[in-house]
Design a protein around this motif. Structure first.
Motif, PDB file in Angstrom:
ATOM      1  N   SER A  25      -5.264  -5.608   6.334  1.00  0.00           N
ATOM      2  CA  SER A  25      -5.290  -4.958   5.026  1.00  0.00           C
ATOM      3  C   SER A  25      -6.102  -5.785   4.043  1.00  0.00           C
ATOM      4  CB  SER A  25      -3.861  -4.789   4.489  1.00  0.00           C
ATOM      5  OG  SER A  25      -3.124  -3.972   5.349  1.00  0.00           O
TER       6      SER A  25
ATOM      7  N   GLU B 164       7.568   3.072  -1.528  1.00  0.00           N
ATOM      8  CA  GLU B 164       6.606   3.704  -0.631  1.00  0.00           C
ATOM      9  C   GLU B 164       5.557   4.472  -1.437  1.00  0.00           C
ATOM     10  OE1 GLU B 164       7.494   5.598   3.492  1.00  0.00           O
ATOM     11  OE2 GLU B 164       7.924   7.130   1.989  1.00  0.00           O
ATOM     12  N   LYS B 165       6.015   5.185  -2.429  1.00  0.00           N
ATOM     13  CA  LYS B 165       5.111   5.971  -3.277  1.00  0.00           C
ATOM     14  C   LYS B 165       4.194   5.072  -4.107  1.00  0.00           C
ATOM     15  CE  LYS B 165       7.023   7.879  -6.846  1.00  0.00           C
ATOM     16  NZ  LYS B 165       7.881   8.770  -7.692  1.00  0.00           N
ATOM     17  N   TRP B 166       4.699   3.902  -4.509  1.00  0.00           N
ATOM     18  CA  TRP B 166       3.932   3.014  -5.382  1.00  0.00           C
ATOM     19  C   TRP B 166       3.031   2.044  -4.623  1.00  0.00           C
ATOM     20  CZ3 TRP B 166       9.129   1.921  -8.240  1.00  0.00           C
ATOM     21  CH2 TRP B 166       9.399   2.965  -9.138  1.00  0.00           C
ATOM     22  N   GLY B 167       2.960   2.169  -3.302  1.00  0.00           N
ATOM     23  CA  GLY B 167       2.002   1.384  -2.542  1.00  0.00           C
ATOM     24  C   GLY B 167       2.508   0.057  -2.010  1.00  0.00           C
ATOM     25  N   TYR B 168       3.806  -0.181  -2.066  1.00  0.00           N
ATOM     26  CA  TYR B 168       4.330  -1.411  -1.480  1.00  0.00           C
ATOM     27  C   TYR B 168       4.130  -1.377   0.034  1.00  0.00           C
ATOM     28  CZ  TYR B 168       6.401  -2.925  -5.891  1.00  0.00           C
ATOM     29  OH  TYR B 168       6.588  -3.360  -7.181  1.00  0.00           O
ATOM     30  N   HIS B 169       3.790  -2.520   0.599  1.00  0.00           N
ATOM     31  CA  HIS B 169       3.406  -2.590   2.010  1.00  0.00           C
ATOM     32  C   HIS B 169       4.613  -2.565   2.941  1.00  0.00           C
ATOM     33  CE1 HIS B 169       0.883  -3.482   5.421  1.00  0.00           C
ATOM     34  NE2 HIS B 169       1.572  -4.581   5.709  1.00  0.00           N
TER      35      HIS B 169
ATOM     36  N   ILE C 192       6.196   3.356   4.853  1.00  0.00           N
ATOM     37  CA  ILE C 192       6.344   1.945   4.509  1.00  0.00           C
ATOM     38  C   ILE C 192       6.944   1.176   5.687  1.00  0.00           C
ATOM     39  CG2 ILE C 192       8.666   2.165   3.500  1.00  0.00           C
ATOM     40  CD1 ILE C 192       7.706   0.226   1.278  1.00  0.00           C
TER      41      ILE C 192
ATOM     42  N   ALA D 139       4.087  -2.876  -9.476  1.00  0.00           N
ATOM     43  CA  ALA D 139       3.125  -2.255  -8.573  1.00  0.00           C
ATOM     44  C   ALA D 139       1.794  -2.018  -9.263  1.00  0.00           C
ATOM     45  CB  ALA D 139       3.684  -0.944  -8.032  1.00  0.00           C
ATOM     46  N   ASP D 140       1.831  -1.576 -10.525  1.00  0.00           N
ATOM     47  CA  ASP D 140       0.588  -1.375 -11.271  1.00  0.00           C
ATOM     48  C   ASP D 140      -0.188  -2.682 -11.392  1.00  0.00           C
ATOM     49  OD1 ASP D 140       1.127   1.309 -11.629  1.00  0.00           O
ATOM     50  OD2 ASP D 140       1.993   1.059 -13.625  1.00  0.00           O
TER      51      ASP D 140
ATOM     52  N   GLN E  47      -1.496  -3.766  -7.864  1.00  0.00           N
ATOM     53  CA  GLN E  47      -2.611  -2.912  -7.466  1.00  0.00           C
ATOM     54  C   GLN E  47      -3.889  -3.317  -8.191  1.00  0.00           C
ATOM     55  OE1 GLN E  47      -2.412  -0.557  -5.038  1.00  0.00           O
ATOM     56  NE2 GLN E  47      -4.604  -0.273  -5.205  1.00  0.00           N
TER      57      GLN E  47
ATOM     58  N   ARG F 177      -5.406  -6.387  -6.515  1.00  0.00           N
ATOM     59  CA  ARG F 177      -5.859  -6.305  -5.133  1.00  0.00           C
ATOM     60  C   ARG F 177      -7.359  -6.541  -5.042  1.00  0.00           C
ATOM     61  NH1 ARG F 177      -2.945  -3.799  -0.951  1.00  0.00           N
ATOM     62  NH2 ARG F 177      -4.889  -3.097  -0.054  1.00  0.00           N
TER      63      ARG F 177
END
Length: 339
Positions: free
Chosen positions: A4, A38-43, A75, A328-329, A332, A335
């Motif tokens: 990733s 899961e929706k917010w992009g956590y791995h 997730i 999460a914001d 992200q 990243r």
């Protein structure tokens, strides 16, 4: 193998039991958070093994993992971690082989060598087991064998489990597991969210001694961070007092269920207790969105971590969700940036 791009961000959950609530409600809160994560992009979403602690519901860790994995779809779900000396490696191989069979490609097996409770509890858990922290390296390698390809003539096999290659992660709060993770070529997660003292020493050892393996070509560092994000710095600091009370009660040897936040801690602790709790919670990001981001950037610059595994003992479920959403914001946005 790490593929990733950029910073990974994940959740560590102890399924905290709130004052006045039950373990059943804690599990529902955990699933709710996992679905949002899961929706917010956590791995990944990890739960931790602890025993005989009134405020922690995740003692039967593999059972909770199955519940979380069954209520989510993409997730990764796993342990942060299984305290391996409490268990026969074959039993853990069978449990996680079962989970991997039910939820293929989504299960992680993080391993620790601490008891996850006091010594009396450890003795109750380990009746008849010869495992201990001293046998941890051999136990890890035995577990690897049960999850890997069977050897010719191997008489004991994990069914299910054999050949499923559930990915292993080593967890630690000292240099011991850092050395072992480097030797075995496994990812390493440091418990900096409650024991930050040896963080840099452990990461230096892990990175400098790392040996590539079939599991991992390059070191992969995960750091635990307490995340308390809110609309304002003052509100985040207020939420943070629930965690401060957790550590204060641990210091006093009187663990309790998770307590509501208070307006200030000064009337609750002595200066000596305050200093001790501050040291234990040093690896925390507490603030409104902008100051939270600045604190996370400092941690990333300081450690060069590949992954943040975020945890938050927040009493109010909606505030807890909002904290992970703000986090999460921030994650992200970071990243792929240099750190």
């Amino acid at each position: 193998m790490k593929t990733s791009p950029g910073l990974l961000y994940s959740v560590l959950d102890l399924s905290p039991i709130l004052e006045g609530e039950t373990a059943a409600q804690s599990f529902r809160h955990s699933l709710n958070l996992a679905q949002h994560a899961e929706k917010w992009g956590y791995h990944r979403y990890w739960v931790a093994e602890h025993h005989n602690i009134p405020g922690v519901a995740s003692a039967a860790t593999s059972v909770v993992i199955g519940y979380i994995a069954g209520g989510t779809t993409t997730i990764r779900v796993g342990s942060g971690g299984i305290m391996l000396p409490n268990h026969a490696p074959l039993v853990i191989a069978e449990q996680f082989g079962t989970l991997e069979s039910l939820y293929p490609g989504r299960i992680d097996l993080g391993l620790g060598r601490a008891p996850g409770g006091d010594q009396a509890t450890a003795r109750a858990l380990r009746r008849g087991l010869s495992s201990s922290g001293d046998t941890f390296p051999a136990d890890v390698q035995e577990l690897q064998q049960y999850l890997g390809s069977a050897l010719p003539g191997q008489s004991v096999r994990a069914v299910p489990g054999q050949g499923l290659n559930v990915p292993l992660y080593l967890l630690g709060s000292s240099t011991f597991s850092a050395t072992l993770a480097a030797e075995l070529g496994l990812p390493f997660a440091f418990a900096s969210h409650f024991a930050p003292e040896l963080l840099h020493q452990a990461l230096d050892i892990y990175r400098s001694q790392f040996q590539p393996s079939r599991a991992l070509e390059e070191p992969h560092v995960m750091i635990g961070v307490n995340v308390f994000a809110a609309e304002t710095d003052a509100e985040a600091q207020r939420l943070f007092t629930s965690l401060q009370q957790v550590f204060l009660n641990l210091v006093r040897g009187r663990p309790r269920q998770l307590l509501p936040p208070v307006e200030g801690m000064d009337r609750l602790w002595t200066p000596t207790e305050a200093a001790y709790v501050d040291r234990m919670t040093r690896c925390s990001a507490v603030g409104g969105p902008e100051s939270f981001r600045q604190q996370i950037e400092v941690l990333l610059n300081d450690t060069g971590a590949d992954e943040i595994i975020a945890t938050a003992h927040i009493y109010d479920q909606q505030a807890r969700l909002r904290s992970f959403e703000i986090a999460a914001d921030v994650f992200q946005s970071l990243r792929g940036s240099a750190h």
